[in-house]
Design a protein around this motif. Structure first.
Motif, mmCIF file in Angstrom:
data_model
loop_
_atom_site.group_PDB
_atom_site.id
_atom_site.type_symbol
_atom_site.label_atom_id
_atom_site.label_comp_id
_atom_site.label_asym_id
_atom_site.label_seq_id
_atom_site.Cartn_x
_atom_site.Cartn_y
_atom_site.Cartn_z
ATOM 1 N N PRO A 38 0.813 -1.218 0.000
ATOM 2 C CA PRO A 38 0.000 0.000 0.000
ATOM 3 C C PRO A 38 0.852 1.276 0.000
ATOM 4 N N SER A 39 2.154 1.104 0.159
ATOM 5 C CA SER A 39 3.080 2.223 -0.026
ATOM 6 C C SER A 39 4.085 1.778 -1.094
ATOM 7 N N PRO A 40 3.671 1.769 -2.364
ATOM 8 C CA PRO A 40 4.440 1.081 -3.419
ATOM 9 C C PRO A 40 5.782 1.742 -3.747
ATOM 10 N N CYS A 41 6.812 0.921 -3.929
ATOM 11 C CA CYS A 41 8.114 1.465 -4.345
ATOM 12 C C CYS A 41 8.906 0.451 -5.153
ATOM 13 N N LEU A 42 8.225 -0.610 -5.657
ATOM 14 C CA LEU A 42 8.933 -1.628 -6.434
ATOM 15 C C LEU A 42 9.449 -1.056 -7.754
ATOM 16 N N ALA A 43 8.726 -0.106 -8.330
ATOM 17 C CA ALA A 43 9.193 0.502 -9.589
ATOM 18 C C ALA A 43 10.562 1.141 -9.387
ATOM 19 N N ALA A 45 12.756 0.318 -7.040
ATOM 20 C CA ALA A 45 13.741 -0.734 -6.777
ATOM 21 C C ALA A 45 14.168 -1.430 -8.071
ATOM 22 N N LEU A 46 13.262 -1.482 -9.051
ATOM 23 C CA LEU A 46 13.578 -2.102 -10.339
ATOM 24 C C LEU A 46 14.246 -1.124 -11.296
ATOM 25 N N GLY A 47 14.416 0.122 -10.861
ATOM 26 C CA GLY A 47 15.101 1.111 -11.687
ATOM 27 C C GLY A 47 14.264 1.697 -12.807
ATOM 28 N N PHE A 48 12.924 1.563 -12.703
ATOM 29 C CA PHE A 48 12.076 2.142 -13.752
ATOM 30 C C PHE A 48 12.338 3.648 -13.856
ATOM 31 N N PRO A 49 12.587 4.167 -15.055
ATOM 32 C CA PRO A 49 12.772 5.602 -15.201
ATOM 33 C C PRO A 49 11.459 6.357 -14.963
ATOM 34 N N PRO A 50 11.559 7.651 -14.625
ATOM 35 C CA PRO A 50 10.365 8.429 -14.265
ATOM 36 C C PRO A 50 9.256 8.375 -15.307
ATOM 37 N N GLU A 51 9.602 8.390 -16.602
ATOM 38 C CA GLU A 51 8.540 8.407 -17.623
ATOM 39 C C GLU A 51 7.757 7.102 -17.640
ATOM 40 N N LEU A 52 8.410 5.977 -17.290
ATOM 41 C CA LEU A 52 7.678 4.703 -17.209
ATOM 42 C C LEU A 52 6.886 4.619 -15.907
ATOM 43 N N ARG A 53 7.453 5.125 -14.822
ATOM 44 C CA ARG A 53 6.698 5.141 -13.554
ATOM 45 C C ARG A 53 5.412 5.940 -13.710
ATOM 46 N N ALA A 54 5.489 7.023 -14.497
ATOM 47 C CA ALA A 54 4.306 7.873 -14.695
ATOM 48 C C ALA A 54 3.206 7.135 -15.455
ATOM 49 N N GLN A 55 3.573 6.059 -16.175
ATOM 50 C CA GLN A 55 2.568 5.292 -16.929
ATOM 51 C C GLN A 55 1.838 4.272 -16.066
ATOM 52 N N LEU A 56 2.340 4.003 -14.849
ATOM 53 C CA LEU A 56 1.706 3.005 -13.983
ATOM 54 C C LEU A 56 0.380 3.540 -13.456
ATOM 55 N N LYS A 57 -0.688 2.798 -13.748
ATOM 56 C CA LYS A 57 -2.003 3.215 -13.270
ATOM 57 C C LYS A 57 -2.430 2.266 -12.170
ATOM 58 N N GLY A 100 12.708 -6.297 -19.326
ATOM 59 C CA GLY A 100 12.173 -7.654 -19.290
ATOM 60 C C GLY A 100 11.211 -7.950 -18.159
ATOM 61 N N VAL A 101 10.941 -6.952 -17.291
ATOM 62 C CA VAL A 101 9.999 -7.158 -16.178
ATOM 63 C C VAL A 101 8.746 -6.326 -16.434
ATOM 64 N N ARG A 102 7.592 -7.001 -16.465
ATOM 65 C CA ARG A 102 6.317 -6.275 -16.544
ATOM 66 C C ARG A 102 5.867 -5.987 -15.123
ATOM 67 N N LEU A 103 5.467 -4.757 -14.866
ATOM 68 C CA LEU A 103 5.111 -4.357 -13.500
ATOM 69 C C LEU A 103 3.673 -3.856 -13.434
ATOM 70 N N LEU A 104 2.960 -4.343 -12.417
ATOM 71 C CA LEU A 104 1.615 -3.853 -12.097
ATOM 72 C C LEU A 104 1.659 -3.244 -10.702
ATOM 73 N N GLN A 105 0.864 -2.222 -10.486
ATOM 74 C CA GLN A 105 0.804 -1.607 -9.162
ATOM 75 C C GLN A 105 -0.639 -1.653 -8.654
ATOM 76 N N VAL A 106 -0.829 -2.185 -7.448
ATOM 77 C CA VAL A 106 -2.191 -2.267 -6.906
ATOM 78 C C VAL A 106 -2.684 -0.882 -6.506
ATOM 79 N N GLY A 107 -1.856 -0.116 -5.815
ATOM 80 C CA GLY A 107 -2.278 1.229 -5.393
ATOM 81 C C GLY A 107 -2.045 1.443 -3.919
ATOM 82 N N ARG A 108 -2.139 2.695 -3.518
ATOM 83 C CA ARG A 108 -1.802 3.014 -2.141
ATOM 84 C C ARG A 108 -3.045 3.322 -1.311
#
Ligand code: ATP
Ligand code: MG
Length: 124
Positions: A38-43, A45-57, A100-108
């Motif tokens: 509920p306090s997500p930060c895996l993106a 830890a995986l080094g996702f750049p900001p523009e990809l993190r912004a795409q996580l819904k 190579g890692v697909r990431l989903l985020q449940v939400g906070r």
């Protein structure tokens, strides 16, 4: 294969999850990582750049989708809802791919006392 990583606060769950996800991806496996914290930060830890993190819904914020699949409107209390909704389309529609890692985020959870989260969490 499904791996769930859980445990008390600060023991290294996010770090281990990111390392395992990346290691499996590098061996050619199809990896779907789900950040259900509920306090997500895996993106991060995986080094996702900001523009990809912004795409996580966050899935938990998709009220119309949750109501459509579970029969319950998020934020309402009481009543029956589907505990095993159809979710097979969710990874392809909402995951974001990096190295190579697909990431989903449940939400906070934004604040205490903001209602029952059960319909949202039934999606996972
Ligand atoms: N960048 C960093 N620098 C220093 N320590 C860090 C850093 N990132 C994490 N840590 C520490 O490393 C340990 C493991 O962190 P990690 O985030 O993997 O644990 P966690 O089990 O996911 O924590 P939480 O319960 O908060 O989600 C924690 O004690 C955390 O405070
Ligand atoms: Mg963590």
């Amino acid at each position: 294969m499904k791996i769930a990583i859980t445990g008390k606060g600060g023991v290294g769950k996010t770090t281990l999850t990111a390392l395992l996800a990346q290691a499996y991806a590098e061996t050619g496996r199809d990896v779907l990582a789900v950040d259900a914290d509920p306090s997500p930060c895996l993106a991060g830890a995986l080094g996702f750049p900001p523009e990809l993190r912004a795409q996580l819904k966050p899935i938990a914020e998709m009220d119309a989708l949750i109501e459509d699949r579970t029969g319950a409107r998020p934020g309402t209390v009481g009543g029956f809802f589907t505990l095993n909704p159809r979710v097979d389309d969710i990874p392809d529609r909402f995951s974001v791919l990096y190295r190579g890692v697909r990431l989903l985020q449940v939400g906070r959870v934004y604040l205490g006392g903001c209602g029952c989260d059960c319909p949202e969490w039934a999606m996972f």
